[in-house]
Design a protein around this motif. Structure first.
Motif, PDB file in Angstrom:
ATOM      1  N   LYS A 302       0.830  -1.215   0.000  1.00 44.73           N
ATOM      2  CA  LYS A 302       0.000   0.000   0.000  1.00 44.73           C
ATOM      3  C   LYS A 302       0.863   1.263   0.000  1.00 44.73           C
ATOM      4  CE  LYS A 302      -3.921  -1.854   2.637  1.00 44.73           C
ATOM      5  NZ  LYS A 302      -4.709  -1.729   3.885  1.00 44.73           N
ATOM      6  N   CYS A 303       2.143   1.106   0.246  1.00 43.05           N
ATOM      7  CA  CYS A 303       3.051   2.247   0.447  1.00 43.05           C
ATOM      8  C   CYS A 303       3.004   3.243  -0.714  1.00 43.05           C
ATOM      9  CB  CYS A 303       4.469   1.724   0.627  1.00 43.05           C
ATOM     10  SG  CYS A 303       5.690   3.033   0.764  1.00 43.05           S
ATOM     11  N   ILE A 304       2.882   4.535  -0.379  1.00 43.45           N
ATOM     12  CA  ILE A 304       2.903   5.577  -1.414  1.00 43.45           C
ATOM     13  C   ILE A 304       4.234   6.347  -1.387  1.00 43.45           C
ATOM     14  CG2 ILE A 304       0.403   5.825  -1.652  1.00 43.45           C
ATOM     15  CD1 ILE A 304       0.605   8.333   0.173  1.00 43.45           C
ATOM     16  N   ARG A 305       5.227   5.802  -0.693  1.00 40.52           N
ATOM     17  CA  ARG A 305       6.600   6.354  -0.666  1.00 40.52           C
ATOM     18  C   ARG A 305       6.645   7.821  -0.210  1.00 40.52           C
ATOM     19  NH1 ARG A 305       6.974   1.502  -1.603  1.00 40.52           N
ATOM     20  NH2 ARG A 305       8.246   0.536  -3.234  1.00 40.52           N
ATOM     21  N   CYS A 306       6.003   8.092   0.923  1.00 46.90           N
ATOM     22  CA  CYS A 306       6.028   9.468   1.439  1.00 46.90           C
ATOM     23  C   CYS A 306       7.245   9.716   2.313  1.00 46.90           C
ATOM     24  CB  CYS A 306       4.747   9.755   2.220  1.00 46.90           C
ATOM     25  SG  CYS A 306       4.686   8.880   3.803  1.00 46.90           S
ATOM     26  N   GLY A 307       7.818   8.668   2.863  1.00 46.44           N
ATOM     27  CA  GLY A 307       9.024   8.813   3.697  1.00 46.44           C
ATOM     28  C   GLY A 307       8.736   9.158   5.152  1.00 46.44           C
ATOM     29  N   ALA A 308       7.459   9.291   5.524  1.00 45.05           N
ATOM     30  CA  ALA A 308       7.150   9.705   6.902  1.00 45.05           C
ATOM     31  C   ALA A 308       7.661   8.693   7.932  1.00 45.05           C
ATOM     32  CB  ALA A 308       5.641   9.891   7.057  1.00 45.05           C
ATOM     33  N   CYS A 309       7.626   7.398   7.574  1.00 42.65           N
ATOM     34  CA  CYS A 309       8.081   6.393   8.539  1.00 42.65           C
ATOM     35  C   CYS A 309       9.584   6.519   8.805  1.00 42.65           C
ATOM     36  CB  CYS A 309       7.711   4.978   8.084  1.00 42.65           C
ATOM     37  SG  CYS A 309       8.326   4.526   6.458  1.00 42.65           S
ATOM     38  N   MET A 310      10.329   7.020   7.812  1.00 39.17           N
ATOM     39  CA  MET A 310      11.773   7.231   8.019  1.00 39.17           C
ATOM     40  C   MET A 310      12.010   8.431   8.925  1.00 39.17           C
ATOM     41  SD  MET A 310      12.769   6.658   4.105  1.00 39.17           S
ATOM     42  CE  MET A 310      11.949   5.270   3.373  1.00 39.17           C
ATOM     43  N   PRO A 331      12.000   1.982   7.929  1.00 36.90           N
ATOM     44  CA  PRO A 331      11.063   0.914   8.326  1.00 36.90           C
ATOM     45  C   PRO A 331      10.404   0.192   7.139  1.00 36.90           C
ATOM     46  CG  PRO A 331      10.766   2.835   9.714  1.00 36.90           C
ATOM     47  CD  PRO A 331      11.732   3.247   8.653  1.00 36.90           C
ATOM     48  N   ILE A 332       9.890   0.956   6.165  1.00 39.06           N
ATOM     49  CA  ILE A 332       9.207   0.261   5.056  1.00 39.06           C
ATOM     50  C   ILE A 332      10.214  -0.496   4.199  1.00 39.06           C
ATOM     51  CG2 ILE A 332       9.166   2.326   3.549  1.00 39.06           C
ATOM     52  CD1 ILE A 332       6.494  -0.457   3.670  1.00 39.06           C
ATOM     53  N   GLY A 333      11.398   0.067   4.011  1.00 39.34           N
ATOM     54  CA  GLY A 333      12.433  -0.648   3.251  1.00 39.34           C
ATOM     55  C   GLY A 333      12.803  -1.959   3.913  1.00 39.34           C
ATOM     56  N   VAL A 361       2.324   7.117  11.890  1.00 39.84           N
ATOM     57  CA  VAL A 361       2.328   8.232  10.923  1.00 39.84           C
ATOM     58  C   VAL A 361       1.968   7.791   9.503  1.00 39.84           C
ATOM     59  CG1 VAL A 361       4.024   9.604  12.207  1.00 39.84           C
ATOM     60  CG2 VAL A 361       4.821   8.043  10.423  1.00 39.84           C
ATOM     61  N   CYS A 362       1.983   6.500   9.235  1.00 36.03           N
ATOM     62  CA  CYS A 362       1.807   6.033   7.855  1.00 36.03           C
ATOM     63  C   CYS A 362       0.444   6.467   7.288  1.00 36.03           C
ATOM     64  CB  CYS A 362       1.929   4.511   7.792  1.00 36.03           C
ATOM     65  SG  CYS A 362       1.670   3.897   6.120  1.00 36.03           S
ATOM     66  N   PRO A 363       0.436   7.213   6.180  1.00 36.33           N
ATOM     67  CA  PRO A 363      -0.830   7.725   5.651  1.00 36.33           C
ATOM     68  C   PRO A 363      -1.763   6.651   5.121  1.00 36.33           C
ATOM     69  CG  PRO A 363       0.969   8.184   4.128  1.00 36.33           C
ATOM     70  CD  PRO A 363       1.589   7.652   5.375  1.00 36.33           C
ATOM     71  N   LYS A 365      -1.877   3.617   6.580  1.00 38.65           N
ATOM     72  CA  LYS A 365      -2.093   2.739   7.743  1.00 38.65           C
ATOM     73  C   LYS A 365      -1.475   1.346   7.608  1.00 38.65           C
ATOM     74  CE  LYS A 365      -5.626   4.717  10.448  1.00 38.65           C
ATOM     75  NZ  LYS A 365      -6.801   4.517  11.225  1.00 38.65           N
ATOM     76  N   ILE A 366      -0.251   1.291   7.126  1.00 38.18           N
ATOM     77  CA  ILE A 366       0.448  -0.007   7.085  1.00 38.18           C
ATOM     78  C   ILE A 366       0.899  -0.323   8.518  1.00 38.18           C
ATOM     79  CG2 ILE A 366       2.401  -1.292   6.115  1.00 38.18           C
ATOM     80  CD1 ILE A 366       2.350   0.668   3.739  1.00 38.18           C
ATOM     81  N   ASN A 367       0.681  -1.555   8.939  1.00 38.79           N
ATOM     82  CA  ASN A 367       1.093  -1.981  10.289  1.00 38.79           C
ATOM     83  C   ASN A 367       2.594  -2.314  10.277  1.00 38.79           C
ATOM     84  OD1 ASN A 367       0.585  -4.126   8.567  1.00 38.79           O
ATOM     85  ND2 ASN A 367       0.110  -5.549  10.227  1.00 38.79           N
ATOM     86  N   ILE A 368       3.405  -1.285  10.033  1.00 39.22           N
ATOM     87  CA  ILE A 368       4.832  -1.488   9.747  1.00 39.22           C
ATOM     88  C   ILE A 368       5.538  -2.238  10.867  1.00 39.22           C
ATOM     89  CG2 ILE A 368       6.995  -0.327   9.108  1.00 39.22           C
ATOM     90  CD1 ILE A 368       5.250   2.065   8.209  1.00 39.22           C
ATOM     91  N   HIS A 369       5.377  -1.777  12.109  1.00 40.89           N
ATOM     92  CA  HIS A 369       6.171  -2.401  13.176  1.00 40.89           C
ATOM     93  C   HIS A 369       5.750  -3.853  13.415  1.00 40.89           C
ATOM     94  CE1 HIS A 369       2.650  -1.199  15.473  1.00 40.89           C
ATOM     95  NE2 HIS A 369       3.098  -1.804  16.548  1.00 40.89           N
TER      96      HIS A 369
HETATM   97  S1  SF4 Z   1       4.893   6.124   6.017  1.00 42.67           S
HETATM   98 FE1  SF4 Z   1       3.726   4.508   4.961  1.00 42.67          FE
HETATM   99  S2  SF4 Z   1       3.353   5.308   2.918  1.00 42.67           S
HETATM  100 FE2  SF4 Z   1       4.972   6.570   3.802  1.00 42.67          FE
HETATM  101  S3  SF4 Z   1       6.900   5.597   3.111  1.00 42.67           S
HETATM  102 FE3  SF4 Z   1       6.434   4.737   5.102  1.00 42.67          FE
HETATM  103  S4  SF4 Z   1       5.219   2.895   4.661  1.00 42.67           S
HETATM  104 FE4  SF4 Z   1       5.242   4.120   2.792  1.00 42.67          FE
END
Ligand code: SF4
Length: 454
Positions: A302-310, A331-333, A361-363, A365-369
């Motif tokens: 679902k990632c839109i590559r916003c970078g907020a998780c970094m 995190p997403i990488g 923060v993921c826009p 809502k990916i359950n990254i952790h």
């Molecule tokens: S915050 Fe969510 S949408 Fe943005 S880069 Fe990270 S995983 Fe992708």
């Protein structure tokens, strides 16, 4: 040989000032994101909606892709399919060969980084000039980007001044951002005007119309695509959205999450080639369908590559993007990379405190952790974690699952720390490198409790 995250992070941390400044700068971006997000009352609703739209896309990806292809072709776009990075690179090279072109411009595309397009084209005699300012800086420095939105966030303006003096002839000692930007612009202008082929990435592709949208703050994608005879756009197959109306959701989320802006400066819609122009679109799988088939990790698409998780990640902020040795860092990488190569990227899901700030923060809502935690289990069970760690975990499980062994080990540990502390406090113990071991208590909590409350 790729060095692992912990070793690379240690190297980054040796420059204490850079680490502190990197940490503070990204936290500043995170705060900008917070202000932008909280200024919209319906923010959480937008996140839910985006997540649901992407859920629908991932559940019907085959249908939407075919619909998109049909409509794009109807618009006059030539659509190519690439199963992996190599096929993607070959398709692009074959278009360039057909055009007889050996010099091109390219705007920011993390997919082309993932596919290692630049080195591949260089090996085949094609010069690529990256036109995003941050990407141009890392290209001149012969480095990969360290962040998906802010590719040279690890560089200081003084260092960029030295780099530009060497490559672009700016005055020695000049570190003025405006002057440096003007120098880059002047240098790039000639490339835009003379290159016949331009490559861009794709932020969103609309199935119902066959158009695609490219977001930039510098207008460099537009300059490249509008001036070139041939426009090649490269996209991962997960970038599809069903309808144009859905852009209203994603464009509002993307810029606010990435940089705290209400909207990206340029959100350009490419629907068809202009008269006399060729437009190609390369749809790339490169492991995405495998990830789609891994139920517990499917959401990562679902990632839109916003970078907020970094920007929010305490580990990323203090270890730098290059320590992740992957095109997409942070995190997403660390969720996407093991899918591509479990052996090479087995260290990445462990480069996290699992604090959950990324998921918050993921826009979309990916359950990254949770997925990072899940990957740790998958990698350990499939024998991809280091032997020492596996043995250590097994020993720990044996101790923690047996109360008598646990009590005895605690007693021995306290005795050792009190009488022969160097057994634990030595340079071979990574934990000790940055920490003083605590004074051992005289008795365990269990013993104290039995004596005083039992
Ligand atoms: S915050 Fe969510 S949408 Fe943005 S880069 Fe990270 S995983 Fe992708």
């Amino acid at each position: 040989m790729t060095i692992n995250h912990a070793t690379a992070a240690e190297k980054f941390n040796k420059d204490f000032d850079r680490t502190t400044w990197h940490d503070e700068t990204l936290w500043w971006v995170r705060q900008k994101r917070d202000r932008a997000a909280f200024s919209i009352p319906e923010w959480e609703k937008l996140r839910d909606t985006a997540s649901q739209i992407k859920h629908n896309v991932l559940s019907n990806l085959d249908t939407y892709l075919v619909e998109f292809e049909k409509n794009a072709q109807k618009n006059g776009i030539t659509v190519h399919w690439a199963a992996d990075a190599h096929e993607h690179n070959e398709i692009i090279l074959s278009i360039l060969k057909k055009q007889g072109v050996t010099q091109i411009v390219k705007s920011k595309s993390m997919l082309t980084e993932e596919c290692h397009l630049n080195p591949y084209l260089a090996e085949n005699g094609v010069e690529v000039v990256d036109t995003d300012l941050g990407e141009r800086i890392v290209q001149l420095a012969d480095e990969p980007p360290s962040h998906i939105v802010l590719p040279c966030i690890h560089w200081k303006k003084e260092e960029i001044g030295v780099l530009f003096h060497k490559h672009l002839g700016t005055p020695e000692g000049c570190a003025d951002p405006t002057l440096l930007t003007h120098a880059a612009r002047e240098n790039l202008r000639e490339k835009f005007l003379t290159r016949r082929v331009a490559i861009t990435g794709v932020n969103f592709a609309v199935a119902e119309t066959g158009e695609f949208v490219v977001c930039t703050n510098e207008g460099n994608a537009d300059m490249g695509a509008h001036l070139a005879d041939v426009h090649i756009a490269c996209m991962g197959i997960e970038k599809i959205i069903p309808q144009r109306a859905h852009l209203g959701v994603f464009l509002r989320l993307l810029a606010r999450s990435a940089t705290g802006q209400p909207i990206t400066t340029y959100s350009s819609h490419f629907a068809k080639p202009r008269a006399g122009q060729e437009m190609h679109l390369v749809l790339v799988d490169n492991g995405r369908t495998t990830q789609l088939g891994r139920e517990e990790f499917r959401n990562s698409l679902k990632c839109i590559r916003c970078g907020a998780c970094m920007n929010t990640c305490p580990v990323y902020r203090r270890s730098g993007g290059h320590s992740y040795h992957n095109a997409v860092a942070g995190p997403i990488g660390s969720i996407l990379a093991p899918n591509l190569d479990m052996t090479k990227n087995a260290d990445l899901p462990f480069a996290s405190t699992l604090c959950g700030s990324c998921s918050n923060v993921c826009p979309v809502k990916i359950n990254i952790h949770e997925q990072l935690y899940e990957w740790r289990q998958v990698l350990t069970k499939s024998g991809h974690s280091p032997t020492a760690k596996t043995l250590g975990m097994k020993a720990m499980a044996a101790v923690l699952s047996n109360p008598s062994v646990y009590r005895l080990s605690g007693k021995m540990g306290r005795l050792a720390l009190a009488n022969v502390p160097f057994v634990v406090n030595n340079s071979l113990n990574p934990w000790y490198k940055q920490r003083e071991m605590p004074e051992p208590p005289k008795e365990s909590f269990g013993e104290w409790y039995k004596k005083n409350r039992g």
